[in-house]
Design a protein around this motif. Structure first.
Motif, PDB file in Angstrom:
ATOM      1  N   GLY A  82       0.807  -1.210   0.000  1.00 11.18           N
ATOM      2  CA  GLY A  82       0.000   0.000   0.000  1.00 11.18           C
ATOM      3  C   GLY A  82       0.841   1.262   0.000  1.00 11.18           C
ATOM      4  N   GLN A  83       1.842   1.298   0.862  1.00 16.44           N
ATOM      5  CA  GLN A  83       2.692   2.481   0.946  1.00 16.44           C
ATOM      6  C   GLN A  83       3.482   2.713  -0.341  1.00 16.44           C
ATOM      7  OE1 GLN A  83       1.867   0.624   3.474  1.00 16.44           O
ATOM      8  NE2 GLN A  83       2.363   1.504   5.460  1.00 16.44           N
ATOM      9  N   SER A  84       4.087   1.646  -0.868  1.00 19.39           N
ATOM     10  CA  SER A  84       4.923   1.807  -2.066  1.00 19.39           C
ATOM     11  C   SER A  84       4.098   2.255  -3.258  1.00 19.39           C
ATOM     12  CB  SER A  84       5.654   0.496  -2.375  1.00 19.39           C
ATOM     13  OG  SER A  84       4.741  -0.541  -2.700  1.00 19.39           O
ATOM     14  N   GLN A  85       2.887   1.713  -3.413  1.00 17.70           N
ATOM     15  CA  GLN A  85       2.039   2.108  -4.541  1.00 17.70           C
ATOM     16  C   GLN A  85       1.535   3.544  -4.396  1.00 17.70           C
ATOM     17  OE1 GLN A  85       1.001   0.321  -7.549  1.00 17.70           O
ATOM     18  NE2 GLN A  85       2.961  -0.499  -6.869  1.00 17.70           N
ATOM     19  N   THR A  86       1.239   3.941  -3.155  1.00 16.44           N
ATOM     20  CA  THR A  86       0.800   5.322  -2.919  1.00 16.44           C
ATOM     21  C   THR A  86       1.912   6.299  -3.265  1.00 16.44           C
ATOM     22  OG1 THR A  86      -0.635   4.553  -1.114  1.00 16.44           O
ATOM     23  CG2 THR A  86      -0.175   6.902  -1.228  1.00 16.44           C
ATOM     24  N   ILE A  87       3.114   6.006  -2.810  1.00 19.49           N
ATOM     25  CA  ILE A  87       4.262   6.875  -3.110  1.00 19.49           C
ATOM     26  C   ILE A  87       4.515   6.934  -4.614  1.00 19.49           C
ATOM     27  CG2 ILE A  87       6.758   7.134  -2.814  1.00 19.49           C
ATOM     28  CD1 ILE A  87       6.389   5.928   0.003  1.00 19.49           C
ATOM     29  N   PHE A  88       4.347   5.805  -5.296  1.00 20.44           N
ATOM     30  CA  PHE A  88       4.511   5.768  -6.749  1.00 20.44           C
ATOM     31  C   PHE A  88       3.533   6.731  -7.422  1.00 20.44           C
ATOM     32  CE2 PHE A  88       4.171   2.903 -10.752  1.00 20.44           C
ATOM     33  CZ  PHE A  88       5.056   3.729 -11.429  1.00 20.44           C
ATOM     34  N   GLY A  89       2.286   6.728  -6.949  1.00 18.73           N
ATOM     35  CA  GLY A  89       1.286   7.627  -7.515  1.00 18.73           C
ATOM     36  C   GLY A  89       1.616   9.086  -7.270  1.00 18.73           C
ATOM     37  N   ILE A  90       2.099   9.399  -6.057  1.00 17.12           N
ATOM     38  CA  ILE A  90       2.509  10.771  -5.747  1.00 17.12           C
ATOM     39  C   ILE A  90       3.651  11.196  -6.665  1.00 17.12           C
ATOM     40  CG2 ILE A  90       3.476  12.293  -3.974  1.00 17.12           C
ATOM     41  CD1 ILE A  90       2.203  10.409  -1.874  1.00 17.12           C
ATOM     42  N   GLU A 129       4.588  10.076  -9.622  1.00 14.74           N
ATOM     43  CA  GLU A 129       4.208  10.246 -11.023  1.00 14.74           C
ATOM     44  C   GLU A 129       3.646  11.637 -11.276  1.00 14.74           C
ATOM     45  OE1 GLU A 129       3.816   7.797 -14.004  1.00 14.74           O
ATOM     46  OE2 GLU A 129       5.700   7.527 -12.937  1.00 14.74           O
ATOM     47  N   ARG A 130       2.751  12.078 -10.399  1.00 18.49           N
ATOM     48  CA  ARG A 130       2.145  13.403 -10.547  1.00 18.49           C
ATOM     49  C   ARG A 130       3.171  14.509 -10.263  1.00 18.49           C
ATOM     50  NH1 ARG A 130      -2.200  11.950 -12.829  1.00 18.49           N
ATOM     51  NH2 ARG A 130      -4.250  12.707 -12.169  1.00 18.49           N
ATOM     52  N   ALA A 131       3.989  14.304  -9.230  1.00 16.93           N
ATOM     53  CA  ALA A 131       4.946  15.338  -8.823  1.00 16.93           C
ATOM     54  C   ALA A 131       5.955  15.622  -9.932  1.00 16.93           C
ATOM     55  CB  ALA A 131       5.662  14.913  -7.544  1.00 16.93           C
ATOM     56  N   LYS A 163       5.647  15.323 -13.142  1.00 11.85           N
ATOM     57  CA  LYS A 163       5.028  16.061 -14.242  1.00 11.85           C
ATOM     58  C   LYS A 163       4.853  17.536 -13.897  1.00 11.85           C
ATOM     59  CE  LYS A 163       2.543  12.026 -16.014  1.00 11.85           C
ATOM     60  NZ  LYS A 163       1.213  11.391 -16.216  1.00 11.85           N
ATOM     61  N   ALA A 164       4.718  17.827 -12.600  1.00 17.62           N
ATOM     62  CA  ALA A 164       4.522  19.212 -12.165  1.00 17.62           C
ATOM     63  C   ALA A 164       5.833  19.894 -11.789  1.00 17.62           C
ATOM     64  CB  ALA A 164       3.557  19.245 -10.976  1.00 17.62           C
ATOM     65  N   GLY A 165       6.957  19.170 -11.947  1.00 19.13           N
ATOM     66  CA  GLY A 165       8.259  19.768 -11.661  1.00 19.13           C
ATOM     67  C   GLY A 165       8.663  19.732 -10.205  1.00 19.13           C
ATOM     68  N   TYR A 166       8.057  18.843  -9.423  1.00 21.02           N
ATOM     69  CA  TYR A 166       8.398  18.705  -8.010  1.00 21.02           C
ATOM     70  C   TYR A 166       9.186  17.409  -7.786  1.00 21.02           C
ATOM     71  CZ  TYR A 166       5.280  22.476  -6.555  1.00 21.02           C
ATOM     72  OH  TYR A 166       4.694  23.707  -6.368  1.00 21.02           O
ATOM     73  N   THR A 167      10.018  17.416  -6.759  1.00 23.06           N
ATOM     74  CA  THR A 167      10.716  16.211  -6.330  1.00 23.06           C
ATOM     75  C   THR A 167      10.169  15.778  -4.975  1.00 23.06           C
ATOM     76  OG1 THR A 167      12.463  17.519  -5.274  1.00 23.06           O
ATOM     77  CG2 THR A 167      12.824  16.830  -7.559  1.00 23.06           C
ATOM     78  N   LEU A 168      10.393  14.506  -4.645  1.00 27.64           N
ATOM     79  CA  LEU A 168       9.923  13.971  -3.366  1.00 27.64           C
ATOM     80  C   LEU A 168      11.076  13.812  -2.387  1.00 27.64           C
ATOM     81  CD1 LEU A 168       7.367  11.131  -4.244  1.00 27.64           C
ATOM     82  CD2 LEU A 168       7.022  13.608  -4.112  1.00 27.64           C
ATOM     83  N   ASN A 169      10.794  14.113  -1.143  1.00 30.84           N
ATOM     84  CA  ASN A 169      11.702  13.803  -0.044  1.00 30.84           C
ATOM     85  C   ASN A 169      10.952  12.846   0.869  1.00 30.84           C
ATOM     86  OD1 ASN A 169      13.519  13.675   2.034  1.00 30.84           O
ATOM     87  ND2 ASN A 169      13.382  15.827   2.613  1.00 30.84           N
TER      88      ASN A 169
END
Length: 347
Positions: free
Chosen positions: A82-90, A92-94, A96-102
């Motif tokens: 659940g966690q890994s798939q949720t992060i994957f979805g975040i 993908e969108r991020a 495209k919008a020019g954001y990175t994840l921490n």
């Protein structure tokens, strides 16, 4: 706010934060977008700035603004489906919008250690936060998150003054339990996942379905995230002839339970029906394939970023906090019937 001030040494933003009893990122937000900071904190920071004669460094402020193209994602065990798939979805969108994840992995230890872990992530001044509120550790961590930032919660119990995506886990627990009872089982045993005891949880749905059907609800059995715990529990339940239906808190635990039942000579579904939750990719190729509640974690991640981006845009356009920053978005799951469940042999 008493403090000895050395006027011969220029004050730093950290000095202001210490004196105002807030974090450095909160002072940065006050300096760049004061509407993002609560009035009570604005007053404290303004007083500290005046007392310390603080003068912001324009270069440092520019660097702070550049760092706001980062989203902080807080979770516990990121290896879980659940966690890994949720992060994957975040992600993908991020992207495209020019954001990175921490991505910040929360400490299982509550209190000061958990607070420090979160603070180290917030000190990097993210534009917003997504908290994967899937267990008690992440639920407790909400108390340490800076509420001046845009924040989205996924799952967990309903919080006030924050946008939340509900996976409707209580409804899913109710649906799968009602399905098993509808097959003719006299009751359903529940093996719960860690931290799944809130009013919106799968466990709550199971208990409510048993109550509505007028059947006894055996004491729930606690598992941990390791499928091996499911195997041990399955072996123990398999030695009880009265057990004919089991609802596992997630699919990995459910698959472990099936193995444990087989080890003590109980067949699934001929002797015992087993249902899981989440719809893990392996569930449909397990032997037997596992009846479960499908949850779209990837979509939840995508939606979480979209909602967070809206709140970030509100700030960038000078609107600040709006009523839309406190809403509930529901993403219900649905039952998938497979080979691991059936009518009891007495039928």
């Amino acid at each position: 706010m008493a403090r000895t001030v050395d006027h011969n040494k220029p004050a730093s933003i950290k000095d202001v934060a210490v004196l105002a009893q807030v974090s450095v990122p909160t002072v940065s937000r006050y300096l760049n977008s004061p509407e993002r900071v609560s009035k009570e904190k604005r007053d404290r920071i303004a007083k500290a700035v005046k007392l310390l004669r603080y003068r912001p460094n324009p270069i440092a402020r520019a660097l702070v603004k550049e760092r706001t193209k980062t989203i902080a994602v807080l979770s516990t065990n990121t290896t879980l489906f659940g966690q890994s798939q949720t992060i994957f979805g975040i992600e993908e969108r991020a992207q495209k919008a020019g954001y990175t994840l921490n991505i910040g992995v929360l400490s299982p230890k509550a209190g000061e250690q958990s607070r420090q872990r979160i603070q180290s992530i917030l000190d990097q001044n993210p534009a917003g936060i997504v908290l994967l509120d899937y267990d008690q550790v992440s639920d407790d961590a909400f108390a340490y998150v800076n509420k001046d930032l845009p924040i989205i919660l996924i799952a967990g119990n309903r919080k006030s003054d924050v946008t939340q995506i509900s996976m409707q886990e209580r409804n899913g627990g109710y649906a799968v339990t009602s399905y098993l009872l509808g097959l003719g089982h006299k009751t359903v045993y529940h093996v719960s996942i860690p931290g799944g005891a809130g009013g919106y949880s799968r466990l709550a749905g199971w208990r409510s379905a048993c109550e509505d059907a007028g059947v006894p609800a055996p004491a729930p059995i606690k598992a941990d995230w390791d499928p091996e715990s499911g195997k041990r529990i399955g072996s123990a339940l398999g030695r009880k002839p009265e057990v004919t239906a089991i609802f596992a808190g997630n699919d990995e635990i459910g698959m472990g339970i099936i193995r444990g039942l087989n080890d003590v000579g109980r067949r699934v579904p001929e002797d015992v029906s087993v249902a899981g939750f989440d719809d893990h990719p392996i569930a449909k190729i397990w032997n037997p394939s596992l009846t479960t509640i499908h949850q779209d974690f990837f979509k939840a991640g995508e939606k979480a970023f979209d909602l967070l981006k809206t709140e970030i845009d509100d700030i960038d356009q000078g609107r600040g906090r709006t009523d839309d920053w406190n809403r509930l978005v529901e993403l219900p799951g649905h039952l998938i019937e497979r080979e691991s469940t059936g009518v009891p042999r007495s039928k």
